[in-house]
Design a protein around this motif. Structure first.
Motif, PDB file in Angstrom:
ATOM      1  N   LEU A 159      44.567  22.848  -3.216  1.00 36.79           N
ATOM      2  CA  LEU A 159      45.831  22.364  -2.664  1.00 36.79           C
ATOM      3  C   LEU A 159      45.608  21.001  -2.033  1.00 36.79           C
ATOM      4  O   LEU A 159      44.556  20.747  -1.454  1.00 36.79           O
ATOM      5  CB  LEU A 159      46.357  23.315  -1.590  1.00 36.79           C
ATOM      6  N   GLY A 160      46.585  20.138  -2.121  1.00 38.85           N
ATOM      7  CA  GLY A 160      46.547  18.853  -1.436  1.00 38.85           C
ATOM      8  C   GLY A 160      45.747  17.769  -2.141  1.00 38.85           C
ATOM      9  O   GLY A 160      45.718  16.648  -1.678  1.00 38.85           O
ATOM     10  N   GLY A 161      45.085  18.101  -3.235  1.00 37.67           N
ATOM     11  CA  GLY A 161      44.373  17.073  -3.994  1.00 37.67           C
ATOM     12  C   GLY A 161      45.380  16.241  -4.761  1.00 37.67           C
ATOM     13  O   GLY A 161      46.248  16.786  -5.440  1.00 37.67           O
ATOM     14  N   LYS A 217      44.139  11.956 -18.044  1.00 39.17           N
ATOM     15  CA  LYS A 217      44.257  10.505 -18.238  1.00 39.17           C
ATOM     16  C   LYS A 217      44.196   9.772 -16.907  1.00 39.17           C
ATOM     17  O   LYS A 217      43.552   8.730 -16.783  1.00 39.17           O
ATOM     18  CB  LYS A 217      45.564  10.166 -18.964  1.00 39.17           C
ATOM     19  N   SER A 218      44.863  10.303 -15.895  1.00 43.09           N
ATOM     20  CA  SER A 218      44.838   9.683 -14.572  1.00 43.09           C
ATOM     21  C   SER A 218      43.449   9.766 -13.948  1.00 43.09           C
ATOM     22  O   SER A 218      43.004   8.834 -13.283  1.00 43.09           O
ATOM     23  CB  SER A 218      45.854  10.354 -13.651  1.00 43.09           C
ATOM     24  N   ILE A 219      42.766  10.874 -14.176  1.00 41.69           N
ATOM     25  CA  ILE A 219      41.407  11.035 -13.655  1.00 41.69           C
ATOM     26  C   ILE A 219      40.482  10.019 -14.306  1.00 41.69           C
ATOM     27  O   ILE A 219      39.642   9.404 -13.642  1.00 41.69           O
ATOM     28  CB  ILE A 219      40.906  12.474 -13.864  1.00 41.69           C
ATOM     29  N   ARG A 220      40.625   9.806 -15.609  1.00 46.90           N
ATOM     30  CA  ARG A 220      39.807   8.795 -16.303  1.00 46.90           C
ATOM     31  C   ARG A 220      40.051   7.401 -15.714  1.00 46.90           C
ATOM     32  O   ARG A 220      39.151   6.584 -15.664  1.00 46.90           O
ATOM     33  CB  ARG A 220      40.113   8.784 -17.797  1.00 46.90           C
ATOM     34  N   ALA A 221      41.267   7.162 -15.238  1.00 51.02           N
ATOM     35  CA  ALA A 221      41.594   5.874 -14.622  1.00 51.02           C
ATOM     36  C   ALA A 221      41.154   5.826 -13.154  1.00 51.02           C
ATOM     37  O   ALA A 221      41.296   4.791 -12.504  1.00 51.02           O
ATOM     38  CB  ALA A 221      43.093   5.612 -14.728  1.00 51.02           C
ATOM     39  N   GLY A 222      40.648   6.930 -12.629  1.00 48.18           N
ATOM     40  CA  GLY A 222      40.149   6.952 -11.254  1.00 48.18           C
ATOM     41  C   GLY A 222      41.224   7.074 -10.196  1.00 48.18           C
ATOM     42  O   GLY A 222      41.034   6.633  -9.066  1.00 48.18           O
ATOM     43  N   ARG A 223      42.328   7.705 -10.503  1.00 51.27           N
ATOM     44  CA  ARG A 223      43.439   7.804  -9.556  1.00 51.27           C
ATOM     45  C   ARG A 223      43.456   9.182  -8.888  1.00 51.27           C
ATOM     46  O   ARG A 223      44.408   9.942  -9.032  1.00 51.27           O
ATOM     47  CB  ARG A 223      44.744   7.536 -10.287  1.00 51.27           C
ATOM     48  N   VAL A 224      42.369   9.481  -8.157  1.00 47.59           N
ATOM     49  CA  VAL A 224      42.203  10.788  -7.517  1.00 47.59           C
ATOM     50  C   VAL A 224      41.861  10.608  -6.047  1.00 47.59           C
ATOM     51  O   VAL A 224      41.101   9.705  -5.693  1.00 47.59           O
ATOM     52  CB  VAL A 224      41.058  11.578  -8.191  1.00 47.59           C
ATOM     53  N   GLN A 225      42.426  11.468  -5.199  1.00 46.35           N
ATOM     54  CA  GLN A 225      42.087  11.483  -3.776  1.00 46.35           C
ATOM     55  C   GLN A 225      41.848  12.932  -3.345  1.00 46.35           C
ATOM     56  O   GLN A 225      42.670  13.803  -3.617  1.00 46.35           O
ATOM     57  CB  GLN A 225      43.212  10.896  -2.927  1.00 46.35           C
ATOM     58  N   LEU A 226      40.728  13.157  -2.668  1.00 47.36           N
ATOM     59  CA  LEU A 226      40.387  14.495  -2.191  1.00 47.36           C
ATOM     60  C   LEU A 226      40.373  14.598  -0.669  1.00 47.36           C
ATOM     61  O   LEU A 226      39.991  15.625  -0.118  1.00 47.36           O
ATOM     62  CB  LEU A 226      38.999  14.897  -2.712  1.00 47.36           C
ATOM     63  N   ASP A 227      40.783  13.545   0.034  1.00 46.81           N
ATOM     64  CA  ASP A 227      40.672  13.510   1.489  1.00 46.81           C
ATOM     65  C   ASP A 227      41.461  14.620   2.179  1.00 46.81           C
ATOM     66  O   ASP A 227      40.996  15.225   3.137  1.00 46.81           O
ATOM     67  CB  ASP A 227      41.120  12.155   2.035  1.00 46.81           C
ATOM     68  N   GLN A 228      42.659  14.882   1.727  1.00 45.61           N
ATOM     69  CA  GLN A 228      43.527  15.878   2.372  1.00 45.61           C
ATOM     70  C   GLN A 228      43.474  17.230   1.668  1.00 45.61           C
ATOM     71  O   GLN A 228      44.229  18.135   2.011  1.00 45.61           O
ATOM     72  CB  GLN A 228      44.976  15.376   2.380  1.00 45.61           C
ATOM     73  N   ALA A 229      42.586  17.386   0.692  1.00 42.32           N
ATOM     74  CA  ALA A 229      42.562  18.589  -0.131  1.00 42.32           C
ATOM     75  C   ALA A 229      41.796  19.721   0.546  1.00 42.32           C
ATOM     76  O   ALA A 229      40.915  19.497   1.373  1.00 42.32           O
ATOM     77  CB  ALA A 229      41.932  18.275  -1.478  1.00 42.32           C
ATOM     78  N   TYR A 230      42.156  20.947   0.182  1.00 40.98           N
ATOM     79  CA  TYR A 230      41.437  22.132   0.615  1.00 40.98           C
ATOM     80  C   TYR A 230      41.591  23.216  -0.443  1.00 40.98           C
ATOM     81  O   TYR A 230      42.428  23.126  -1.331  1.00 40.98           O
ATOM     82  CB  TYR A 230      41.917  22.611   1.989  1.00 40.98           C
TER      83      TYR A 230
END
Length: 156
Positions: free
Chosen positions: A63-65, A39-52
């Motif tokens: 991790l970190g997403g 549901k949050s992904i459908r709303a566009g509430r995702v950040q991948l900047d610090q993810a690995y």
């Protein structure tokens, strides 16, 4: 009867990845998600900047997403925005990735998250870190391409 189109819609991009790393190969991985996360992904509430991505026990993990929960998330669930999420890859892909990461010093970096026929997919890249002079050379090349395009426009 309408046929489903096989179009993919981008959810989130990791813009830092192309600047920080030289990407050699790209892989598509599925993700194990909970309902509130979708549901949050459908709303566009995702950040991948610090993810690995790490490889542990012959499995891939993100991790970190960060997937920020909606305010209307279910009351009986305590959502964790940065929980570790399992990635779904073939055994042959995992073996190849494990060999490259452990023996050759590569890194796994998430590049993009997108929808593919109602499933969330994560594009991960097998990458090597860039040195400072490589980053500067890429920036000069990008600036030159931009200048060249502007000069061509002026001549028309």
């Amino acid at each position: 009867m309408k046929q489903k189109q096989n179009t993919s819609q981008t959810i989130a991009l990791n813009r830092k990845a192309k600047h920080e790393y030289a990407i050699e190969e790209r892989y598509e991985a599925g993700m194990v998600l909970q309902g509130w996360e979708v549901k949050s992904i459908r709303a566009g509430r995702v950040q991948l900047d610090q993810a690995y991505v790490i490889l542990k026990n012959a499995e891939a993990w993100l991790l970190g997403g960060q997937i920020t929960p909606l305010l209307s998330a279910s009351t009986h669930i305590d959502p964790d925005a940065q929980r570790t999420r399992k990635l779904l890859l073939n055994k042959s892909e995992l073996k190849k990735l494990i060999g490259n990461v452990e023996r050759r010093g590569y890194t796994l970096v998430p590049l993009a998250m997108y929808w593919k026929s109602n499933k969330v997919k994560l594009e991960i890249g097998l990458a090597k870190g860039k040195k400072l002079h490589d980053k500067r050379a890429d920036e000069k090349k990008r600036d030159w391409e931009r200048t060249k395009q502007q000069l061509i426009k002026k001549q028309r």
